[in-house]
Scaffold this motif. Sequence first.
Motif, PDB file in Angstrom:
ATOM      1  N   VAL A  54       0.843  -1.204   0.000  1.00 58.83           N
ATOM      2  CA  VAL A  54       0.000   0.000   0.000  1.00 58.83           C
ATOM      3  C   VAL A  54       0.874   1.249   0.000  1.00 58.83           C
ATOM      4  O   VAL A  54       0.595   2.221  -0.711  1.00 58.83           O
ATOM      5  CB  VAL A  54      -0.970  -0.022   1.201  1.00 58.83           C
ATOM      6  N   LYS A  55       1.953   1.209   0.773  1.00 56.80           N
ATOM      7  CA  LYS A  55       2.871   2.354   0.818  1.00 56.80           C
ATOM      8  C   LYS A  55       3.500   2.585  -0.556  1.00 56.80           C
ATOM      9  O   LYS A  55       3.604   3.729  -1.023  1.00 56.80           O
ATOM     10  CB  LYS A  55       3.957   2.108   1.864  1.00 56.80           C
ATOM     11  N   LEU A  56       3.903   1.506  -1.204  1.00 54.80           N
ATOM     12  CA  LEU A  56       4.515   1.602  -2.535  1.00 54.80           C
ATOM     13  C   LEU A  56       3.535   2.220  -3.537  1.00 54.80           C
ATOM     14  O   LEU A  56       3.902   3.117  -4.297  1.00 54.80           O
ATOM     15  CB  LEU A  56       4.951   0.206  -2.993  1.00 54.80           C
ATOM     16  N   ILE A  57       2.302   1.780  -3.495  1.00 56.65           N
ATOM     17  CA  ILE A  57       1.291   2.340  -4.402  1.00 56.65           C
ATOM     18  C   ILE A  57       1.063   3.810  -4.090  1.00 56.65           C
ATOM     19  O   ILE A  57       0.979   4.646  -5.003  1.00 56.65           O
ATOM     20  CB  ILE A  57      -0.035   1.551  -4.294  1.00 56.65           C
TER      21      ILE A  57
ATOM     22  N   LEU B  20       3.077   5.961  -2.922  1.00 52.38           N
ATOM     23  CA  LEU B  20       4.191   6.802  -3.378  1.00 52.38           C
ATOM     24  C   LEU B  20       4.061   7.183  -4.849  1.00 52.38           C
ATOM     25  O   LEU B  20       4.589   8.202  -5.276  1.00 52.38           O
ATOM     26  CB  LEU B  20       5.524   6.072  -3.152  1.00 52.38           C
ATOM     27  N   TRP B  21       3.380   6.342  -5.617  1.00 46.64           N
ATOM     28  CA  TRP B  21       3.253   6.575  -7.047  1.00 46.64           C
ATOM     29  C   TRP B  21       1.932   7.209  -7.453  1.00 46.64           C
ATOM     30  O   TRP B  21       1.677   7.438  -8.626  1.00 46.64           O
ATOM     31  CB  TRP B  21       3.438   5.257  -7.798  1.00 46.64           C
ATOM     32  N   THR B  22       1.071   7.447  -6.490  1.00 48.28           N
ATOM     33  CA  THR B  22      -0.235   8.030  -6.807  1.00 48.28           C
ATOM     34  C   THR B  22      -0.402   9.373  -6.110  1.00 48.28           C
ATOM     35  O   THR B  22       0.318   9.683  -5.172  1.00 48.28           O
ATOM     36  CB  THR B  22      -1.373   7.075  -6.374  1.00 48.28           C
ATOM     37  N   ASN B  23      -1.375  10.140  -6.581  1.00 52.97           N
ATOM     38  CA  ASN B  23      -1.601  11.488  -6.040  1.00 52.97           C
ATOM     39  C   ASN B  23      -2.770  11.569  -5.071  1.00 52.97           C
ATOM     40  O   ASN B  23      -2.852  12.508  -4.291  1.00 52.97           O
ATOM     41  CB  ASN B  23      -1.841  12.478  -7.187  1.00 52.97           C
ATOM     42  N   ASN B  24      -3.699  10.615  -5.159  1.00 54.00           N
ATOM     43  CA  ASN B  24      -4.878  10.693  -4.299  1.00 54.00           C
ATOM     44  C   ASN B  24      -5.428   9.296  -4.020  1.00 54.00           C
ATOM     45  O   ASN B  24      -5.060   8.332  -4.688  1.00 54.00           O
ATOM     46  CB  ASN B  24      -5.949  11.603  -4.930  1.00 54.00           C
TER      47      ASN B  24
ATOM     48  N   LYS C 173      -7.854   2.595  -7.567  1.00 49.47           N
ATOM     49  CA  LYS C 173      -7.819   2.089  -8.948  1.00 49.47           C
ATOM     50  C   LYS C 173      -6.720   1.039  -9.108  1.00 49.47           C
ATOM     51  O   LYS C 173      -6.935  -0.008  -9.726  1.00 49.47           O
ATOM     52  CB  LYS C 173      -7.617   3.242  -9.928  1.00 49.47           C
ATOM     53  N   PHE C 174      -5.533   1.309  -8.561  1.00 50.12           N
ATOM     54  CA  PHE C 174      -4.428   0.353  -8.610  1.00 50.12           C
ATOM     55  C   PHE C 174      -4.828  -0.973  -7.962  1.00 50.12           C
ATOM     56  O   PHE C 174      -4.621  -2.042  -8.527  1.00 50.12           O
ATOM     57  CB  PHE C 174      -3.194   0.908  -7.881  1.00 50.12           C
TER      58      PHE C 174
ATOM     59  N   PHE D  55       6.878  -0.616 -11.351  1.00 49.96           N
ATOM     60  CA  PHE D  55       7.274   0.787 -11.220  1.00 49.96           C
ATOM     61  C   PHE D  55       8.666   1.035 -11.788  1.00 49.96           C
ATOM     62  O   PHE D  55       8.925   2.095 -12.365  1.00 49.96           O
ATOM     63  CB  PHE D  55       7.188   1.244  -9.766  1.00 49.96           C
ATOM     64  N   ASN D  56       9.564   0.071 -11.659  1.00 52.45           N
ATOM     65  CA  ASN D  56      10.887   0.199 -12.277  1.00 52.45           C
ATOM     66  C   ASN D  56      10.778   0.244 -13.795  1.00 52.45           C
ATOM     67  O   ASN D  56      11.503   0.993 -14.452  1.00 52.45           O
ATOM     68  CB  ASN D  56      11.807  -0.949 -11.842  1.00 52.45           C
TER      69      ASN D  56
END
Length: 131
Positions: free
Chosen positions: A6-9, A11-15, A21-22, A61-62
């Motif tokens: 959840v933390k990883l997601i 970091l890559w999302t804004n809201n 959605k992810f 993400f990489n």
Amino acid sequence: FEPETVKLISLWTNNPKQVRKFIGIILNARKAVQEEYNISFILDDEPELQSKITQTLRRYFNALRSDDKQIRNYENYLYVTMKNMFENYGSARQQREFIAKHSVKKDREKSFINGFKGGLSESIRKTENYK
């Protein structure tokens, strides 16, 4: 999901909507594999699967960061990546279960056959000598 996932997601999302959605895409990939192969994944009961999800997200993400793959549709790429991971995990799990189930049967067969290799029991041999 693991807190790390959840933390990883996040970091890559804004809201929160994007986080949702992810997670939805990941769950849809899981559902597709479950229906296609008639298997089930219970995330809470399978910590190995949860860590695979996290590893797969890291790879995803990489891949987004690097320009090597030239990804056009990020959501579709995530879906296919996760679907492949669930298929691989499910296949490996089914193989482990099959081997475990059939190795017990094989061990029983070996012990049965080895009983005959050792010869007949002494009581049977004595009976045969008196015929």
